[in-house]
Design a protein around this motif. Sequence first.
Motif, PDB file in Angstrom:
ATOM      1  N   TYR A  99      -3.618  -7.439   8.887  1.00 57.10           N
ATOM      2  CA  TYR A  99      -3.045  -8.785   8.985  1.00 57.10           C
ATOM      3  C   TYR A  99      -2.759  -9.361   7.595  1.00 57.10           C
ATOM      4  O   TYR A  99      -1.700  -9.942   7.353  1.00 57.10           O
ATOM      5  N   LEU A 100      -3.729  -9.177   6.665  1.00 58.56           N
ATOM      6  CA  LEU A 100      -3.514  -9.690   5.307  1.00 58.56           C
ATOM      7  C   LEU A 100      -2.547  -8.795   4.524  1.00 58.56           C
ATOM      8  O   LEU A 100      -2.031  -9.202   3.493  1.00 58.56           O
ATOM      9  N   GLY A 101      -2.311  -7.576   5.007  1.00 60.33           N
ATOM     10  CA  GLY A 101      -1.404  -6.643   4.339  1.00 60.33           C
ATOM     11  C   GLY A 101      -2.046  -5.888   3.192  1.00 60.33           C
ATOM     12  O   GLY A 101      -1.343  -5.372   2.309  1.00 60.33           O
ATOM     13  N   ILE A 102      -3.387  -5.801   3.187  1.00 59.30           N
ATOM     14  CA  ILE A 102      -4.095  -5.134   2.089  1.00 59.30           C
ATOM     15  C   ILE A 102      -3.913  -3.613   2.183  1.00 59.30           C
ATOM     16  O   ILE A 102      -4.050  -3.030   3.253  1.00 59.30           O
ATOM     17  N   GLN A 103      -3.560  -3.031   1.029  1.00 56.09           N
ATOM     18  CA  GLN A 103      -3.401  -1.575   0.944  1.00 56.09           C
ATOM     19  C   GLN A 103      -4.378  -1.048  -0.102  1.00 56.09           C
ATOM     20  O   GLN A 103      -4.901  -1.821  -0.895  1.00 56.09           O
ATOM     21  N   PHE A 104      -4.578   0.272  -0.110  1.00 61.74           N
ATOM     22  CA  PHE A 104      -5.448   0.864  -1.122  1.00 61.74           C
ATOM     23  C   PHE A 104      -4.740   2.012  -1.812  1.00 61.74           C
ATOM     24  O   PHE A 104      -4.114   2.848  -1.166  1.00 61.74           O
ATOM     25  N   ASP A 105      -4.862   2.009  -3.144  1.00 57.89           N
ATOM     26  CA  ASP A 105      -4.308   3.069  -3.959  1.00 57.89           C
ATOM     27  C   ASP A 105      -5.491   3.950  -4.355  1.00 57.89           C
ATOM     28  O   ASP A 105      -6.531   3.438  -4.764  1.00 57.89           O
ATOM     29  N   ARG A 106      -5.351   5.283  -4.214  1.00 54.61           N
ATOM     30  CA  ARG A 106      -6.475   6.175  -4.501  1.00 54.61           C
ATOM     31  C   ARG A 106      -6.141   7.116  -5.644  1.00 54.61           C
ATOM     32  O   ARG A 106      -5.080   7.733  -5.657  1.00 54.61           O
ATOM     33  N   ARG A 107      -7.019   7.186  -6.627  1.00 51.13           N
ATOM     34  CA  ARG A 107      -6.901   8.175  -7.715  1.00 51.13           C
ATOM     35  C   ARG A 107      -8.221   8.916  -7.752  1.00 51.13           C
ATOM     36  O   ARG A 107      -9.201   8.371  -8.266  1.00 51.13           O
ATOM     37  N   GLY A 108      -8.264  10.145  -7.206  1.00 56.18           N
ATOM     38  CA  GLY A 108      -9.556  10.810  -7.058  1.00 56.18           C
ATOM     39  C   GLY A 108     -10.406   9.947  -6.142  1.00 56.18           C
ATOM     40  O   GLY A 108      -9.943   9.541  -5.082  1.00 56.18           O
ATOM     41  N   ASP A 109     -11.599   9.615  -6.575  1.00 57.55           N
ATOM     42  CA  ASP A 109     -12.430   8.759  -5.719  1.00 57.55           C
ATOM     43  C   ASP A 109     -12.276   7.272  -6.067  1.00 57.55           C
ATOM     44  O   ASP A 109     -12.914   6.435  -5.457  1.00 57.55           O
ATOM     45  N   GLU A 110     -11.436   6.963  -7.071  1.00 62.88           N
ATOM     46  CA  GLU A 110     -11.276   5.564  -7.483  1.00 62.88           C
ATOM     47  C   GLU A 110     -10.268   4.834  -6.604  1.00 62.88           C
ATOM     48  O   GLU A 110      -9.142   5.294  -6.425  1.00 62.88           O
ATOM     49  N   LEU A 111     -10.695   3.680  -6.064  1.00 60.94           N
ATOM     50  CA  LEU A 111      -9.817   2.892  -5.203  1.00 60.94           C
ATOM     51  C   LEU A 111      -9.392   1.603  -5.903  1.00 60.94           C
ATOM     52  O   LEU A 111     -10.180   0.986  -6.601  1.00 60.94           O
ATOM     53  N   ARG A 118      -6.623  15.608   2.977  1.00 67.43           N
ATOM     54  CA  ARG A 118      -7.905  15.327   3.627  1.00 67.43           C
ATOM     55  C   ARG A 118      -8.459  13.972   3.166  1.00 67.43           C
ATOM     56  O   ARG A 118      -8.894  13.154   3.964  1.00 67.43           O
ATOM     57  N   ARG A 119      -8.407  13.744   1.841  1.00 67.46           N
ATOM     58  CA  ARG A 119      -8.946  12.485   1.304  1.00 67.46           C
ATOM     59  C   ARG A 119      -8.125  11.279   1.767  1.00 67.46           C
ATOM     60  O   ARG A 119      -8.682  10.259   2.172  1.00 67.46           O
ATOM     61  N   ASP A 120      -6.775  11.417   1.708  1.00 69.96           N
ATOM     62  CA  ASP A 120      -5.923  10.298   2.134  1.00 69.96           C
ATOM     63  C   ASP A 120      -6.071  10.027   3.632  1.00 69.96           C
ATOM     64  O   ASP A 120      -6.042   8.883   4.071  1.00 69.96           O
ATOM     65  N   GLY A 121      -6.243  11.107   4.380  1.00 72.61           N
ATOM     66  CA  GLY A 121      -6.419  10.977   5.836  1.00 72.61           C
ATOM     67  C   GLY A 121      -7.697  10.210   6.154  1.00 72.61           C
ATOM     68  O   GLY A 121      -7.718   9.339   7.027  1.00 72.61           O
ATOM     69  N   ALA A 122      -8.762  10.525   5.403  1.00 73.83           N
ATOM     70  CA  ALA A 122     -10.038   9.840   5.622  1.00 73.83           C
ATOM     71  C   ALA A 122      -9.919   8.364   5.269  1.00 73.83           C
ATOM     72  O   ALA A 122     -10.429   7.497   5.987  1.00 73.83           O
ATOM     73  N   LEU A 123      -9.195   8.070   4.177  1.00 74.95           N
ATOM     74  CA  LEU A 123      -9.011   6.674   3.756  1.00 74.95           C
ATOM     75  C   LEU A 123      -8.211   5.895   4.805  1.00 74.95           C
ATOM     76  O   LEU A 123      -8.569   4.776   5.172  1.00 74.95           O
ATOM     77  N   ARG A 124      -7.141   6.531   5.309  1.00 76.08           N
ATOM     78  CA  ARG A 124      -6.330   5.884   6.350  1.00 76.08           C
ATOM     79  C   ARG A 124      -7.171   5.608   7.586  1.00 76.08           C
ATOM     80  O   ARG A 124      -7.092   4.546   8.190  1.00 76.08           O
ATOM     81  N   GLY A 125      -8.007   6.600   7.952  1.00 77.98           N
ATOM     82  CA  GLY A 125      -8.867   6.460   9.124  1.00 77.98           C
ATOM     83  C   GLY A 125      -9.830   5.287   8.961  1.00 77.98           C
ATOM     84  O   GLY A 125     -10.107   4.543   9.903  1.00 77.98           O
ATOM     85  N   LEU A 126     -10.309   5.133   7.715  1.00 76.53           N
ATOM     86  CA  LEU A 126     -11.244   4.049   7.412  1.00 76.53           C
ATOM     87  C   LEU A 126     -10.579   2.679   7.569  1.00 76.53           C
ATOM     88  O   LEU A 126     -11.155   1.741   8.111  1.00 76.53           O
ATOM     89  N   LEU A 127      -9.318   2.586   7.098  1.00 78.00           N
ATOM     90  CA  LEU A 127      -8.621   1.294   7.065  1.00 78.00           C
ATOM     91  C   LEU A 127      -7.970   0.919   8.385  1.00 78.00           C
ATOM     92  O   LEU A 127      -7.895  -0.256   8.741  1.00 78.00           O
ATOM     93  N   SER A 128      -7.487   1.940   9.106  1.00 80.68           N
ATOM     94  CA  SER A 128      -6.628   1.660  10.258  1.00 80.68           C
ATOM     95  C   SER A 128      -7.365   0.929  11.371  1.00 80.68           C
ATOM     96  O   SER A 128      -6.739   0.272  12.192  1.00 80.68           O
ATOM     97  N   GLY A 129      -8.696   1.045  11.381  1.00 79.70           N
ATOM     98  CA  GLY A 129      -9.449   0.430  12.470  1.00 79.70           C
ATOM     99  C   GLY A 129      -9.649  -1.066  12.321  1.00 79.70           C
ATOM    100  O   GLY A 129     -10.107  -1.722  13.248  1.00 79.70           O
ATOM    101  N   VAL A 130      -9.328  -1.643  11.149  1.00 84.33           N
ATOM    102  CA  VAL A 130      -9.656  -3.048  10.917  1.00 84.33           C
ATOM    103  C   VAL A 130      -8.407  -3.943  10.971  1.00 84.33           C
ATOM    104  O   VAL A 130      -7.619  -3.964  10.027  1.00 84.33           O
TER     105      VAL A 130
END
Lengths: 143, 171
Positions: B32-44, B15-27
């Motif tokens: 384009y810059l290739g920025i990714q996010f690593d999540r540990r609990g709520d820490e990005l 659920r948390r990873d899905g929400a993060l993907r949803g947040l990022l995928s729209g931009v």
Amino acid sequence: MTDIIQIARQFIEAIPHARALGMEFESLGDGKAVISMPYDPRFVGDPVTGVIHGGAVSALMDTASGAAVMCHPTAPASTATLDLRIDYFRAATPGQAITARAECYHVTRSVAFVRVTASDEDATRPVAAATGAFTLDRPKGAN
Amino acid sequence: MALQRPEPVQVVKQRRDGALRGLLSGVPYIAYLGIQFDRRGDELTAILPFDEKLIGNPALPALHGGVTAAFLEVAAIIELAWGSLWEEIEAGRVDPTADMAPVRLPKTIDFTVDYLRSGLPRDAYARARINRSGRRYASVHVEAWQDNRARLFAQGTGHFLIPQPPDHPSE
């Protein structure tokens, strides 16, 4: 004048990120630089409105600022950004190119102070402005 | 009263990873810059994998100052948006398995970047800290490093306008 634009074009061609963003010199000389960036859907920050991401505008303003430093009459050998403060005034109109106008307004032996504005086709209402400090490396033997 | 069993860990993560993907995928620009996010609990942690097109000084070579600024700004905006989305996810008000409505992102008012050393031609990392988040404005600090966490190559501070819920128009 054509020569300096030619050199400037080569300068921008040599910067992979400037080339990637499609930046083009409009004018250059005497510590001033004008660079534009065409609209590109890949650089959109808000998919709902199609507005270009502030980061791409920052990259454009940073490039224009660096170019302004490099063409200062004191002919620096190289430059790097020390700091850049960007103010965002409004969303750039989707579909329009963005143009950055940078000016070195003060230069010391080792630092250049630059201000820059970014606007879309309506040049009377800038979309963003920034001020920055840049390092200034003198050519060897110029000190 | 019977104690409710906690949800299985993979369900929570999904659920948390899905929400993060949803947040990022729209931009588009983040992709384009290739920025990714690593999540540990709520820490990005924002990650900028090195790419040739991110170079600003081919002689050194070094990352483009504008790329560094954009990377820090993206890390700050996503941290802010994630902070408010997190509460919604944990309260069960967001279901990322369904089609997530595009998240309205905070708008940058100003952003100041401090370039501490030149960005090397390798991966960069950034973490943002929300110093103050009010109803309308937020202040966020971001630190970015490459090989050593303690040796920052850039830091930034920005002020952001928080998107207002549609039923609460700004006064």
